[in-house]
Design a protein around this motif. Structure first.
Motif, PDB file in Angstrom:
ATOM      1  N   ASP A  14      46.352  71.945  22.146  1.00 44.48           N
ATOM      2  CA  ASP A  14      46.978  73.239  22.371  1.00 44.48           C
ATOM      3  C   ASP A  14      47.103  74.085  21.115  1.00 44.48           C
ATOM      4  O   ASP A  14      47.376  75.268  21.179  1.00 44.48           O
ATOM      5  CB  ASP A  14      48.383  73.051  22.965  1.00 44.48           C
ATOM      6  CG  ASP A  14      48.329  72.485  24.368  1.00 44.48           C
ATOM      7  OD1 ASP A  14      47.373  72.800  25.093  1.00 44.48           O
ATOM      8  OD2 ASP A  14      49.246  71.725  24.724  1.00 44.48           O
ATOM      9  N   GLY A  15      46.946  73.503  19.955  1.00 43.83           N
ATOM     10  CA  GLY A  15      47.193  74.240  18.723  1.00 43.83           C
ATOM     11  C   GLY A  15      45.937  74.792  18.077  1.00 43.83           C
ATOM     12  O   GLY A  15      44.902  74.158  18.039  1.00 43.83           O
ATOM     13  N   GLY A  16      46.042  76.001  17.569  1.00 43.84           N
ATOM     14  CA  GLY A  16      44.977  76.579  16.765  1.00 43.84           C
ATOM     15  C   GLY A  16      43.739  76.995  17.515  1.00 43.84           C
ATOM     16  O   GLY A  16      43.593  76.768  18.700  1.00 43.84           O
ATOM     17  N   ASN A  17      42.864  77.618  16.779  1.00 45.98           N
ATOM     18  CA  ASN A  17      41.578  78.070  17.311  1.00 45.98           C
ATOM     19  C   ASN A  17      40.478  77.197  16.724  1.00 45.98           C
ATOM     20  O   ASN A  17      39.792  77.577  15.797  1.00 45.98           O
ATOM     21  CB  ASN A  17      41.328  79.536  16.942  1.00 45.98           C
ATOM     22  CG  ASN A  17      42.235  80.479  17.680  1.00 45.98           C
ATOM     23  OD1 ASN A  17      42.673  80.165  18.778  1.00 45.98           O
ATOM     24  ND2 ASN A  17      42.523  81.622  17.106  1.00 45.98           N
ATOM     25  N   ASN A  18      40.334  76.016  17.269  1.00 47.29           N
ATOM     26  CA  ASN A  18      39.355  75.074  16.723  1.00 47.29           C
ATOM     27  C   ASN A  18      38.499  74.461  17.822  1.00 47.29           C
ATOM     28  O   ASN A  18      38.271  73.275  17.843  1.00 47.29           O
ATOM     29  CB  ASN A  18      40.063  73.970  15.943  1.00 47.29           C
ATOM     30  CG  ASN A  18      41.025  73.180  16.811  1.00 47.29           C
ATOM     31  OD1 ASN A  18      41.310  73.566  17.930  1.00 47.29           O
ATOM     32  ND2 ASN A  18      41.518  72.080  16.297  1.00 47.29           N
ATOM     33  N   CYS A  19      38.052  75.285  18.744  1.00 44.97           N
ATOM     34  CA  CYS A  19      37.296  74.712  19.853  1.00 44.97           C
ATOM     35  C   CYS A  19      36.150  75.634  20.273  1.00 44.97           C
ATOM     36  O   CYS A  19      36.105  76.797  19.930  1.00 44.97           O
ATOM     37  CB  CYS A  19      38.212  74.448  21.035  1.00 44.97           C
ATOM     38  SG  CYS A  19      39.001  75.934  21.658  1.00 44.97           S
ATOM     39  N   VAL A  20      35.259  75.046  21.034  1.00 45.68           N
ATOM     40  CA  VAL A  20      34.192  75.797  21.676  1.00 45.68           C
ATOM     41  C   VAL A  20      34.635  76.061  23.104  1.00 45.68           C
ATOM     42  O   VAL A  20      35.150  75.177  23.773  1.00 45.68           O
ATOM     43  CB  VAL A  20      32.874  74.998  21.645  1.00 45.68           C
ATOM     44  CG1 VAL A  20      31.802  75.698  22.456  1.00 45.68           C
ATOM     45  CG2 VAL A  20      32.419  74.783  20.212  1.00 45.68           C
ATOM     46  N   GLU A  21      34.446  77.287  23.566  1.00 47.76           N
ATOM     47  CA  GLU A  21      34.833  77.667  24.923  1.00 47.76           C
ATOM     48  C   GLU A  21      33.585  78.046  25.707  1.00 47.76           C
ATOM     49  O   GLU A  21      32.622  78.554  25.139  1.00 47.76           O
ATOM     50  CB  GLU A  21      35.790  78.855  24.880  1.00 47.76           C
ATOM     51  CG  GLU A  21      37.060  78.561  24.110  1.00 47.76           C
ATOM     52  CD  GLU A  21      37.912  79.790  23.887  1.00 47.76           C
ATOM     53  OE1 GLU A  21      39.129  79.678  24.062  1.00 47.76           O
ATOM     54  OE2 GLU A  21      37.371  80.855  23.537  1.00 47.76           O
ATOM     55  N   VAL A  22      33.604  77.799  27.010  1.00 44.06           N
ATOM     56  CA  VAL A  22      32.483  78.139  27.884  1.00 44.06           C
ATOM     57  C   VAL A  22      32.988  78.928  29.082  1.00 44.06           C
ATOM     58  O   VAL A  22      34.134  78.795  29.490  1.00 44.06           O
ATOM     59  CB  VAL A  22      31.713  76.884  28.362  1.00 44.06           C
ATOM     60  CG1 VAL A  22      31.083  76.153  27.200  1.00 44.06           C
ATOM     61  CG2 VAL A  22      32.598  75.961  29.153  1.00 44.06           C
ATOM     62  N   ALA A  23      32.111  79.758  29.633  1.00 41.11           N
ATOM     63  CA  ALA A  23      32.430  80.534  30.837  1.00 41.11           C
ATOM     64  C   ALA A  23      31.148  80.726  31.639  1.00 41.11           C
ATOM     65  O   ALA A  23      30.076  80.943  31.082  1.00 41.11           O
ATOM     66  CB  ALA A  23      33.024  81.893  30.473  1.00 41.11           C
ATOM     67  N   ALA A  24      31.264  80.634  32.955  1.00 42.41           N
ATOM     68  CA  ALA A  24      30.117  80.861  33.831  1.00 42.41           C
ATOM     69  C   ALA A  24      29.924  82.354  34.046  1.00 42.41           C
ATOM     70  O   ALA A  24      30.885  83.088  34.268  1.00 42.41           O
ATOM     71  CB  ALA A  24      30.333  80.171  35.172  1.00 42.41           C
ATOM     72  N   THR A  25      28.685  82.789  33.952  1.00 40.50           N
ATOM     73  CA  THR A  25      28.342  84.194  34.194  1.00 40.50           C
ATOM     74  C   THR A  25      27.211  84.258  35.200  1.00 40.50           C
ATOM     75  O   THR A  25      26.118  84.717  34.903  1.00 40.50           O
ATOM     76  CB  THR A  25      27.919  84.909  32.893  1.00 40.50           C
ATOM     77  OG1 THR A  25      26.717  84.284  32.411  1.00 40.50           O
ATOM     78  CG2 THR A  25      28.974  84.833  31.826  1.00 40.50           C
ATOM     79  N   GLY A  26      27.470  83.740  36.387  1.00 45.55           N
ATOM     80  CA  GLY A  26      26.403  83.654  37.383  1.00 45.55           C
ATOM     81  C   GLY A  26      25.481  82.506  37.030  1.00 45.55           C
ATOM     82  O   GLY A  26      25.944  81.388  36.820  1.00 45.55           O
ATOM     83  N   PRO A  27      24.186  82.759  36.884  1.00 47.87           N
ATOM     84  CA  PRO A  27      23.248  81.672  36.593  1.00 47.87           C
ATOM     85  C   PRO A  27      23.270  81.237  35.128  1.00 47.87           C
ATOM     86  O   PRO A  27      22.636  80.272  34.758  1.00 47.87           O
ATOM     87  CB  PRO A  27      21.888  82.276  36.952  1.00 47.87           C
ATOM     88  CG  PRO A  27      22.078  83.731  36.705  1.00 47.87           C
ATOM     89  CD  PRO A  27      23.505  84.028  37.105  1.00 47.87           C
TER      90      PRO A  27
END
Length: 60
Positions: A14-27
């Motif tokens: 939960d702490g800090g900005n130390n991650c990779v994030e993903v999001a689906a955008t259709g295909p």
């Protein structure tokens, strides 16, 4: 890019900005680093899956 629902791994904690994030955008799948959210890379699902499989093979 339209408003996306970004997800991060539970391993990021939960702490800090130390991650990779993903999001689906259709295909396609959008990928960003939480420290730099304006920089977004979009790829297809097969390429992202191949990358993840390759990284898992290299993890001790």
């Amino acid at each position: 890019m339209p408003e996306l629902r970004w997800l991060k791994s539970s391993f990021s904690g939960d702490g800090g900005n130390n991650c990779v994030e993903v999001a689906a955008t259709g295909p396609r799948i959008a990928v960003r680093e939480s420290e730099s959210p304006a920089d977004v890379l979009a790829t297809d699902r097969a390429a992202l899956n191949a990358l993840i499989r390759s990284l898992r093979r290299r993890t001790p």
